[in-house]
Write a protein that holds these residues in place. Sequence first.
Motif, PDB file in Angstrom:
ATOM      1  N   THR A 109       0.819  -1.388  -0.193  1.00 50.71           N
ATOM      2  CA  THR A 109      -0.030   0.210   0.180  1.00 50.71           C
ATOM      3  C   THR A 109       0.965   1.150   0.026  1.00 50.71           C
ATOM      4  N   CYS A 110       0.724   2.205  -0.833  1.00 52.54           N
ATOM      5  CA  CYS A 110       1.517   3.244  -0.855  1.00 52.54           C
ATOM      6  C   CYS A 110       1.007   4.181   0.164  1.00 52.54           C
ATOM      7  N   SER A 111       1.805   4.782   0.867  1.00 47.48           N
ATOM      8  CA  SER A 111       1.540   5.632   2.079  1.00 47.48           C
ATOM      9  C   SER A 111       1.101   7.075   1.503  1.00 47.48           C
ATOM     10  N   ARG A 112       1.496   7.565   0.086  1.00 49.60           N
ATOM     11  CA  ARG A 112       0.944   8.760  -0.169  1.00 49.60           C
ATOM     12  C   ARG A 112      -0.339   8.602  -0.732  1.00 49.60           C
ATOM     13  N   CYS A 113      -0.448   7.736  -1.774  1.00 48.71           N
ATOM     14  CA  CYS A 113      -1.669   7.613  -2.508  1.00 48.71           C
ATOM     15  C   CYS A 113      -2.959   6.826  -2.165  1.00 48.71           C
ATOM     16  N   GLY A 114      -2.427   5.761  -1.380  1.00 50.86           N
ATOM     17  CA  GLY A 114      -3.540   4.669  -1.073  1.00 50.86           C
ATOM     18  C   GLY A 114      -3.278   3.534  -1.781  1.00 50.86           C
ATOM     19  N   ASN A 115      -2.940   3.638  -3.063  1.00 50.89           N
ATOM     20  CA  ASN A 115      -2.961   2.298  -3.915  1.00 50.89           C
ATOM     21  C   ASN A 115      -1.959   1.538  -3.547  1.00 50.89           C
ATOM     22  N   GLY A 116      -2.512   0.196  -3.624  1.00 49.88           N
ATOM     23  CA  GLY A 116      -2.086  -0.967  -3.397  1.00 49.88           C
ATOM     24  C   GLY A 116      -1.793  -2.062  -4.549  1.00 49.88           C
ATOM     25  N   GLY A 117      -1.161  -3.190  -4.246  1.00 50.49           N
ATOM     26  CA  GLY A 117      -1.121  -4.122  -5.172  1.00 50.49           C
ATOM     27  C   GLY A 117      -0.790  -5.493  -4.387  1.00 50.49           C
ATOM     28  N   ASP A 118      -1.077  -6.588  -4.905  1.00 51.86           N
ATOM     29  CA  ASP A 118      -0.777  -8.053  -4.458  1.00 51.86           C
ATOM     30  C   ASP A 118       0.051  -8.721  -5.562  1.00 51.86           C
ATOM     31  N   PHE A 119       1.036  -9.337  -5.037  1.00 53.88           N
ATOM     32  CA  PHE A 119       1.912 -10.088  -5.965  1.00 53.88           C
ATOM     33  C   PHE A 119       2.242 -11.536  -5.396  1.00 53.88           C
ATOM     34  N   ARG A 120       2.013 -12.287  -6.168  1.00 54.61           N
ATOM     35  CA  ARG A 120       2.168 -13.866  -5.788  1.00 54.61           C
ATOM     36  C   ARG A 120       3.905 -13.991  -5.757  1.00 54.61           C
ATOM     37  N   VAL A 121       4.445 -14.681  -4.704  1.00 51.13           N
ATOM     38  CA  VAL A 121       5.668 -14.929  -4.522  1.00 51.13           C
ATOM     39  C   VAL A 121       5.929 -16.391  -4.348  1.00 51.13           C
ATOM     40  N   SER A 122       6.988 -16.865  -5.362  1.00 50.87           N
ATOM     41  CA  SER A 122       7.335 -18.207  -5.273  1.00 50.87           C
ATOM     42  C   SER A 122       8.880 -18.657  -4.780  1.00 50.87           C
ATOM     43  N   ASN A 123       9.583 -17.529  -4.844  1.00 47.80           N
ATOM     44  CA  ASN A 123      11.047 -17.874  -4.592  1.00 47.80           C
ATOM     45  C   ASN A 123      11.529 -16.174  -4.089  1.00 47.80           C
ATOM     46  N   LEU A 124      12.983 -16.287  -3.808  1.00 52.98           N
ATOM     47  CA  LEU A 124      13.505 -15.160  -3.415  1.00 52.98           C
ATOM     48  C   LEU A 124      13.413 -13.969  -4.333  1.00 52.98           C
ATOM     49  N   LEU A 125      13.860 -14.595  -5.932  1.00 55.97           N
ATOM     50  CA  LEU A 125      13.765 -13.640  -6.945  1.00 55.97           C
ATOM     51  C   LEU A 125      12.470 -13.040  -7.234  1.00 55.97           C
ATOM     52  N   GLY A 126      11.416 -13.903  -7.000  1.00 55.16           N
ATOM     53  CA  GLY A 126       9.963 -13.197  -7.026  1.00 55.16           C
ATOM     54  C   GLY A 126       9.599 -12.233  -6.099  1.00 55.16           C
ATOM     55  N   LEU A 127      10.110 -12.544  -5.006  1.00 49.87           N
ATOM     56  CA  LEU A 127      10.171 -11.311  -3.773  1.00 49.87           C
ATOM     57  C   LEU A 127      10.736 -10.058  -4.265  1.00 49.87           C
ATOM     58  N   ALA A 128      12.043 -10.470  -4.867  1.00 50.21           N
ATOM     59  CA  ALA A 128      12.770  -9.280  -5.300  1.00 50.21           C
ATOM     60  C   ALA A 128      12.005  -8.594  -6.321  1.00 50.21           C
ATOM     61  N   ASP A 129      11.336  -9.185  -7.182  1.00 51.69           N
ATOM     62  CA  ASP A 129      10.707  -8.506  -8.144  1.00 51.69           C
ATOM     63  C   ASP A 129       9.550  -7.745  -7.874  1.00 51.69           C
ATOM     64  N   ALA A 130       8.713  -8.365  -6.902  1.00 47.30           N
ATOM     65  CA  ALA A 130       7.590  -7.762  -6.395  1.00 47.30           C
ATOM     66  C   ALA A 130       7.807  -6.547  -5.443  1.00 47.30           C
ATOM     67  N   LEU A 131       8.782  -6.590  -4.859  1.00 44.86           N
ATOM     68  CA  LEU A 131       9.358  -5.476  -4.063  1.00 44.86           C
ATOM     69  C   LEU A 131       9.607  -4.494  -4.985  1.00 44.86           C
ATOM     70  N   SER A 132      10.447  -4.641  -6.161  1.00 47.76           N
ATOM     71  CA  SER A 132      10.900  -3.709  -6.914  1.00 47.76           C
ATOM     72  C   SER A 132       9.617  -2.966  -7.690  1.00 47.76           C
ATOM     73  N   ALA A 133       8.565  -3.909  -8.031  1.00 49.34           N
ATOM     74  CA  ALA A 133       7.377  -3.401  -8.876  1.00 49.34           C
ATOM     75  C   ALA A 133       6.622  -2.414  -7.772  1.00 49.34           C
ATOM     76  N   ALA A 134       6.669  -2.957  -6.402  1.00 50.26           N
ATOM     77  CA  ALA A 134       5.816  -2.159  -5.521  1.00 50.26           C
ATOM     78  C   ALA A 134       6.909  -0.562  -5.273  1.00 50.26           C
ATOM     79  N   GLY A 135       7.694  -0.466  -5.640  1.00 48.33           N
ATOM     80  CA  GLY A 135       8.669   0.778  -5.250  1.00 48.33           C
ATOM     81  C   GLY A 135       9.244   0.541  -4.086  1.00 48.33           C
ATOM     82  N   VAL A 136       9.369  -0.746  -3.327  1.00 50.78           N
ATOM     83  CA  VAL A 136      10.175  -0.812  -2.097  1.00 50.78           C
ATOM     84  C   VAL A 136      11.623  -0.727  -2.217  1.00 50.78           C
ATOM     85  N   LEU A 137      12.111  -1.567  -3.419  1.00 49.71           N
ATOM     86  CA  LEU A 137      13.362  -1.535  -3.624  1.00 49.71           C
ATOM     87  C   LEU A 137      13.712  -0.521  -4.631  1.00 49.71           C
TER      88      LEU A 137
END
Length: 137
Positions: A109-137
């Motif tokens: 969830t974006c703290s500024r705009c409130g938009n959010g997303g959900d990403f299915r994660v199956s491994n560490l690379l998938g978590l890295a991709d999801a965090l990157s897509a979410a703007g966390v990384l």
Amino acid sequence: MTLVQPETTTDTPPGVDLTVLLQQCSAELGEQRAMERDWEREQNEDAVEWAVKHAAEKLGEVAAAALGTWQPAETMDEGCLQAYVTITPGAQLIYTNGEDGIWFTLLTTCSRCGNGGDFRVSNLLGLADALSAAGVL
């Protein structure tokens, strides 16, 4: 057969020990609630235990340990274990173990705009991709 509405009265009918009856009902309700609390506690412990185990298997032990402390979900569907860990204030990794299988989902969830997303994660690379897509990384 005709049912008759009982008369309203403050007198207890003869042979009825209302005190004992109420004590027995109260004790039974107490036992039932204790059993429900025990079952819920076991579900919570199982959810966290399985989340830790599967995170280590899917993400690697070092990354799984870096996630921190898993918490049981406040509500779980019947036959489904869920736990979560907060990665950042706007990102939680959710573990689900249910009839449809086992998976991790990154909820953001974006703290500024409130938009959010959900990403299915199956491994560490998938978590890295999801965090990157979410703007966390």
